[in-house]
Design a protein around this motif. Sequence first.
Motif, PDB file in Angstrom:
ATOM      1  N   PHE A 186       0.844  -1.201   0.000  1.00  0.00           N
ATOM      2  CA  PHE A 186       0.000   0.000   0.000  1.00  0.00           C
ATOM      3  C   PHE A 186       0.880   1.252   0.000  1.00  0.00           C
ATOM      4  N   LEU A 187       1.974   1.181   0.733  1.00  0.00           N
ATOM      5  CA  LEU A 187       2.941   2.296   0.719  1.00  0.00           C
ATOM      6  C   LEU A 187       3.470   2.481  -0.709  1.00  0.00           C
ATOM      7  N   ALA A 188       3.753   1.368  -1.365  1.00  0.00           N
ATOM      8  CA  ALA A 188       4.295   1.429  -2.730  1.00  0.00           C
ATOM      9  C   ALA A 188       3.273   1.969  -3.729  1.00  0.00           C
ATOM     10  N   VAL A 189       1.980   1.849  -3.389  1.00  0.00           N
ATOM     11  CA  VAL A 189       0.943   2.392  -4.280  1.00  0.00           C
ATOM     12  C   VAL A 189       0.712   3.877  -3.991  1.00  0.00           C
ATOM     13  N   MET A 190       0.809   4.253  -2.723  1.00  0.00           N
ATOM     14  CA  MET A 190       0.506   5.641  -2.355  1.00  0.00           C
ATOM     15  C   MET A 190       1.650   6.604  -2.673  1.00  0.00           C
ATOM     16  N   LEU A 191       2.880   6.100  -2.575  1.00  0.00           N
ATOM     17  CA  LEU A 191       4.041   6.972  -2.839  1.00  0.00           C
ATOM     18  C   LEU A 191       4.009   7.609  -4.228  1.00  0.00           C
ATOM     19  N   PRO A 192       3.706   6.833  -5.268  1.00  0.00           N
ATOM     20  CA  PRO A 192       3.676   7.443  -6.597  1.00  0.00           C
ATOM     21  C   PRO A 192       2.712   8.624  -6.701  1.00  0.00           C
ATOM     22  N   VAL A 193       1.633   8.611  -5.902  1.00  0.00           N
ATOM     23  CA  VAL A 193       0.676   9.720  -5.984  1.00  0.00           C
ATOM     24  C   VAL A 193       1.400  11.031  -5.651  1.00  0.00           C
ATOM     25  N   PHE A 194       2.196  10.984  -4.581  1.00  0.00           N
ATOM     26  CA  PHE A 194       2.996  12.146  -4.190  1.00  0.00           C
ATOM     27  C   PHE A 194       3.881  12.586  -5.357  1.00  0.00           C
ATOM     28  N   ILE A 195       4.549  11.588  -5.926  1.00  0.00           N
ATOM     29  CA  ILE A 195       5.576  11.924  -6.923  1.00  0.00           C
ATOM     30  C   ILE A 195       4.954  12.482  -8.207  1.00  0.00           C
ATOM     31  N   ILE A 196       3.830  11.868  -8.648  1.00  0.00           N
ATOM     32  CA  ILE A 196       3.191  12.355  -9.887  1.00  0.00           C
ATOM     33  C   ILE A 196       2.900  13.845  -9.751  1.00  0.00           C
ATOM     34  N   CYS A 197       2.424  14.236  -8.543  1.00  0.00           N
ATOM     35  CA  CYS A 197       1.989  15.619  -8.349  1.00  0.00           C
ATOM     36  C   CYS A 197       3.110  16.610  -8.630  1.00  0.00           C
ATOM     37  N   TYR A 198       4.350  16.291  -8.286  1.00  0.00           N
ATOM     38  CA  TYR A 198       5.384  17.298  -8.561  1.00  0.00           C
ATOM     39  C   TYR A 198       6.181  16.997  -9.824  1.00  0.00           C
ATOM     40  N   TYR A 199       6.335  15.702 -10.120  1.00  0.00           N
ATOM     41  CA  TYR A 199       7.137  15.346 -11.302  1.00  0.00           C
ATOM     42  C   TYR A 199       6.477  15.886 -12.571  1.00  0.00           C
ATOM     43  N   SER A 200       5.135  15.867 -12.594  1.00  0.00           N
ATOM     44  CA  SER A 200       4.472  16.291 -13.826  1.00  0.00           C
ATOM     45  C   SER A 200       4.548  17.808 -14.028  1.00  0.00           C
ATOM     46  N   ILE A 201       4.809  18.552 -12.953  1.00  0.00           N
ATOM     47  CA  ILE A 201       5.003  20.004 -13.141  1.00  0.00           C
ATOM     48  C   ILE A 201       6.285  20.215 -13.955  1.00  0.00           C
ATOM     49  N   LEU A 202       7.330  19.485 -13.578  1.00  0.00           N
ATOM     50  CA  LEU A 202       8.583  19.609 -14.332  1.00  0.00           C
ATOM     51  C   LEU A 202       8.391  19.076 -15.748  1.00  0.00           C
ATOM     52  N   GLY A 203       7.559  18.039 -15.878  1.00  0.00           N
ATOM     53  CA  GLY A 203       7.212  17.538 -17.214  1.00  0.00           C
ATOM     54  C   GLY A 203       6.551  18.641 -18.024  1.00  0.00           C
ATOM     55  N   GLY A 204       5.631  19.390 -17.366  1.00  0.00           N
ATOM     56  CA  GLY A 204       4.959  20.505 -18.026  1.00  0.00           C
ATOM     57  C   GLY A 204       5.958  21.579 -18.433  1.00  0.00           C
ATOM     58  N   TRP A 205       6.913  21.842 -17.576  1.00  0.00           N
ATOM     59  CA  TRP A 205       7.966  22.821 -17.919  1.00  0.00           C
ATOM     60  C   TRP A 205       8.701  22.399 -19.186  1.00  0.00           C
ATOM     61  N   THR A 206       9.074  21.114 -19.251  1.00  0.00           N
ATOM     62  CA  THR A 206       9.845  20.675 -20.428  1.00  0.00           C
ATOM     63  C   THR A 206       8.997  20.810 -21.696  1.00  0.00           C
ATOM     64  N   LEU A 207       7.695  20.576 -21.531  1.00  0.00           N
ATOM     65  CA  LEU A 207       6.803  20.719 -22.685  1.00  0.00           C
ATOM     66  C   LEU A 207       6.777  22.184 -23.135  1.00  0.00           C
ATOM     67  N   LYS A 208       6.697  23.084 -22.172  1.00  0.00           N
ATOM     68  CA  LYS A 208       6.701  24.515 -22.488  1.00  0.00           C
ATOM     69  C   LYS A 208       8.025  24.891 -23.187  1.00  0.00           C
ATOM     70  N   TYR A 209       9.120  24.425 -22.626  1.00  0.00           N
ATOM     71  CA  TYR A 209      10.426  24.763 -23.200  1.00  0.00           C
ATOM     72  C   TYR A 209      10.565  24.198 -24.614  1.00  0.00           C
ATOM     73  N   ALA A 210      10.050  22.972 -24.821  1.00  0.00           N
ATOM     74  CA  ALA A 210      10.160  22.375 -26.163  1.00  0.00           C
ATOM     75  C   ALA A 210       9.355  23.190 -27.158  1.00  0.00           C
ATOM     76  N   THR A 211       8.088  23.489 -26.808  1.00  0.00           N
ATOM     77  CA  THR A 211       7.229  24.183 -27.769  1.00  0.00           C
ATOM     78  C   THR A 211       7.645  25.649 -27.946  1.00  0.00           C
ATOM     79  N   HIS A 212       8.327  26.187 -26.950  1.00  0.00           N
ATOM     80  CA  HIS A 212       8.714  27.593 -27.021  1.00  0.00           C
ATOM     81  C   HIS A 212      10.112  27.783 -27.614  1.00  0.00           C
ATOM     82  N   SER A 213      10.754  26.678 -27.966  1.00  0.00           N
ATOM     83  CA  SER A 213      12.157  26.746 -28.399  1.00  0.00           C
ATOM     84  C   SER A 213      12.384  27.730 -29.540  1.00  0.00           C
ATOM     85  N   PHE A 214      11.433  27.774 -30.466  1.00  0.00           N
ATOM     86  CA  PHE A 214      11.670  28.583 -31.663  1.00  0.00           C
ATOM     87  C   PHE A 214      11.550  30.078 -31.386  1.00  0.00           C
TER      88      PHE A 214
END
Length: 490
Positions: A89-117
């Motif tokens: 259960f710990l192994a299932v709940m931990l990813p919830v924490f991580i998704i919440c912040y990891y995807s913000i950085l994922g969003g940043w990379t998406l912004k940087y990729a699309t804004h490159s030009f």
Amino acid sequence: METKKNTFAGGVGFILAAAGSAVGLGNLWAFPYKTSQNGGAAFVLLYIISVLVLGFVTMVCEIFIGRRAQANAVSAYKKVNKNLGWCGFLAVMLPVFIICYYSILGGWTLKYATHSFWGNAGMLESFSVNTPEVALFTGVFLLFSAFIIMGGVKNGIEKMSKILMPILFLLIVGIAGYSLTLGEGVRDGLRFFLQPDFSTIGPKQILVAMAQAFYSLSLGMGIMLSYGSYTGTHIDVKKSCMMICFFDTLVALLAGLAIFPAVAHFDPNLLGSSKGIALVFIILPDVFASLGTVGKIVSFLFFAMVCIAAVTSVVSLVEVVTQFIIQKFKVSRKFSGLGVVTFCFLVSIPIAWSLGHVAINGEMEHAFFGMDLLTFFDEVTNTLLMPMGALLACITVGWIIKPENALRELEASGSKMGGAVLQRVFCFMVRFVTPVLILFVELSGIKGELDAGQHAVVITALAFLAVCIGAYFMFLRNTNTGTNADEKLL
Ligand code: PFF
């Protein structure tokens, strides 16, 4: 409606998917900056040793626990012993924490990729405090991940990995190749990255290398367990783990080859500096800006690659939670996957706000226990809870199932686990060496937080652990938590 069995179709697909989880921001962003902060080549060597001694062994344990149960992490630990289900259960709940912040950085990379030009130089301060825009990119990033998850293991995760991982690999090889042709400074960059100076090594460096190995290999939560549960007898566990560790390390090394020569070429003072965190989002955009049109193209390719790496990692995190929800509550994959990303998206908004205002723009009056929320979440999970998850997997195989039995079971199910000597070494490692080293990482993590006055981080991690244990014994221990076979019913 899914009627067919939901598993990986083949060994290559499984290896690529697991490598997709492992290869992420940890390789392309954290590994270079940690190498930079911790002395260069000698740290790289420590890291490789950590992958072999800690990473490989823990990965075999996690995949084994999932594969023998053919079920989500909770049921998999329950199969070992009903009173151990909380580890799952710990192994299932931990990813919830991580998704919440990891995807913000994922969003940043998406912004940087699309804004490159249009150029990314100097953009971070203004972009990061524009919370609605960050939320938009985070949302798109998460929706894309959900879309892959909804396709299932074979038609979503495996297919995506087979397409995206080779692209990522080609991109990093291409970018590293480009970096090596920059001329002046390249040699200095390579020397910093590849010629060890052992005087830079101390206990702290050993610790950082070990923790980085866990993070980079996606260990210590349900990921390898969950992916392992979708493998059948046609997959050789030892070989697969070797390949996953190899690819993950290779990409980290290629990232170093891409970044250090470029840094040495454009600003040699930055080699070994502590500005590592800014490397990808501030320094590289400056470098790209100085290269004119070529820089725009290289910038696009670079950030697209980082974004791909982040997507394949987030998909694996979402899958752990989705698998559990599908099997426990007998709901559809679509409902579960979308539910998980929606929840994480909502939680990510205040984190994104805090990251921009506190960490990037230094508005400390908005700090949370002296830090931004992303750093807080990151320390609770990476420093304290992930090593604990890895330790639990190791102890479960080393002392409860017993490594001899695990090896026998693995061989019986078609994996070649090596000759007698190798097997004996493995048993010794699982039982003594690896758990002791992980315990060292865990205790040093706690000590580091306490020494830094971050009692809140330790208390939150302990509270989270207590909630997981309590909830398990109250609601899950005596109920059916399902298996992969239940997915066929949907
Ligand atoms: N291994 C991924 C990386 O190196 O970026 C990050 C990660 C993914 C960490 C999934 C933890 C995890 F469960």
